[in-house]
Design an enzyme around this catalytic site. Sequence first.
Site, PDB file in Angstrom:
ATOM      1  N   HIS A 306     -74.290 -45.338-123.034  1.00  0.00           N
ATOM      2  CA  HIS A 306     -74.263 -44.815-121.671  1.00  0.00           C
ATOM      3  C   HIS A 306     -75.655 -44.358-121.281  1.00  0.00           C
ATOM      4  O   HIS A 306     -76.414 -43.849-122.113  1.00  0.00           O
ATOM      5  CB  HIS A 306     -73.269 -43.648-121.559  1.00  0.00           C
ATOM      6  CG  HIS A 306     -72.945 -43.270-120.147  1.00  0.00           C
ATOM      7  ND1 HIS A 306     -73.736 -42.441-119.398  1.00  0.00           N
ATOM      8  CD2 HIS A 306     -71.895 -43.622-119.355  1.00  0.00           C
ATOM      9  CE1 HIS A 306     -73.199 -42.285-118.202  1.00  0.00           C
ATOM     10  NE2 HIS A 306     -72.086 -42.994-118.143  1.00  0.00           N
ATOM     11  N   ASP A 363     -65.718 -46.891-119.833  1.00  0.00           N
ATOM     12  CA  ASP A 363     -65.475 -48.201-119.238  1.00  0.00           C
ATOM     13  C   ASP A 363     -64.761 -49.135-120.212  1.00  0.00           C
ATOM     14  O   ASP A 363     -63.943 -49.967-119.804  1.00  0.00           O
ATOM     15  CB  ASP A 363     -66.799 -48.838-118.795  1.00  0.00           C
ATOM     16  CG  ASP A 363     -67.499 -48.035-117.727  1.00  0.00           C
ATOM     17  OD1 ASP A 363     -66.842 -47.720-116.726  1.00  0.00           O
ATOM     18  OD2 ASP A 363     -68.681 -47.712-117.889  1.00  0.00           O
TER      19      ASP A 363
END
Length: 432
Positions: A306, A363
Amino acid sequence: MSKIAILELDGQRYELPVVVGTENERAVDISDLRAKTGYITLDDGYGNTGSCSSAVTFIDGEQGILRYRGIPIEELAEKSTFIETAYLLIYGHLPTHGELRRFSDLLTQNENIHEDMKHHFEGFPPNAHPMAILSAMINASSCFYPGLMGAANKSRFDIHAARLISQVRTIAAFAYRKSRGLPVIYPKPVYKYTANFLHMMFSDVYQEYELKPEVVRALDLIFLLHADHEQNCSTSTVRMVASSQANLFASAAAGVCALWGPLHGGANQAVIEMLQSIHNSGDDGSRFITQAKDKNSGKRLMGFGHRVYKNYDPRAKIIKKACDAILNLLNISDPLLDIAKKLEETALRDPYFIERKLYPNVDFYSGIIMRAIGIPIEMFTVIFAIGRMPGWIANFKEILDDPKSRIYRPRQIYVGPTLNSYIPIDQRSATR
């Protein structure tokens, strides 16, 4: 004693105030830098620039911390709902029974879009991307409410916010049904927010969708975990547009457009596309893992790592449990989900990924959950937008409530030609 930063330029010494946030975040305040020195700062992509002060969300990427209004995301995920969390984000505190009832009633009262808007859906081709429809229809919806136009109307904020949160899921569901050539399914007042969305998506005219509580809770959790994430691309876009005193619906529509980008909201879709590609190649994920560790292979493990978190994404820890529970509950036989489990298990014990802190992120798991419950891949980013709406509204409200708010206007460093002259067309060279 207040801290200051010292800047020396052209033989002059300038004192710049240091701003410290409630979580000890520190910034050098350069608001008057150009006025005092004639200089600006250059920070391509705003990676080191604080564009605002905000009381909505706190992130510590190094420690893997995410808090909405000071409350850890772990507590909210366990004890709260998406709608209660939406209230928290927008109004700054957890609602009382009465406040939550009023907010829920406003959502129910505004869940239907204007009937004339149904004709707008007919203007889109069957293969139109739902995010294009969502952005356009949010803007179109504002035309049916004259109170939205003109200067920001604080007295009507509550109903405008509720209307946007409620109608965004109705627009999304109608867009999905239209893309499939299916008749629209209207919302039912007896259903709560997330259950109503699933009803509008998947019910038939004469047969209602079976609402499994575990499925409803899993999608509600996805909404909650995506509700805000500080000054990301789409939220910053909403604030930018709001600073011009554009109305709430216009600002949110701009946020949808920013979220549409594959580097932002499209990450969960990219996960499924990666899994499909692995499956199509006849791999179970083993070869792909090896290729992903080779920087020259061109293969990238989507849904891992991330931009902000240098630790495990706290939302991923939460949603992983929901993902495991849903897959067990539905008992789905899906080769893509089998590949996803293989990638997850391998990456979590492989030193290559552990050393680089490439843990599965939100995600990765949200894409798997949505596929498992039947949400088509083109709707993934739309789900993200529905979840992020409260955060966008909360940031809009900060602009609205700030008496010192002014239009955002970044500066630039010009690198084009210096003073030039107009050349008549018959004197211009054909070559450059």
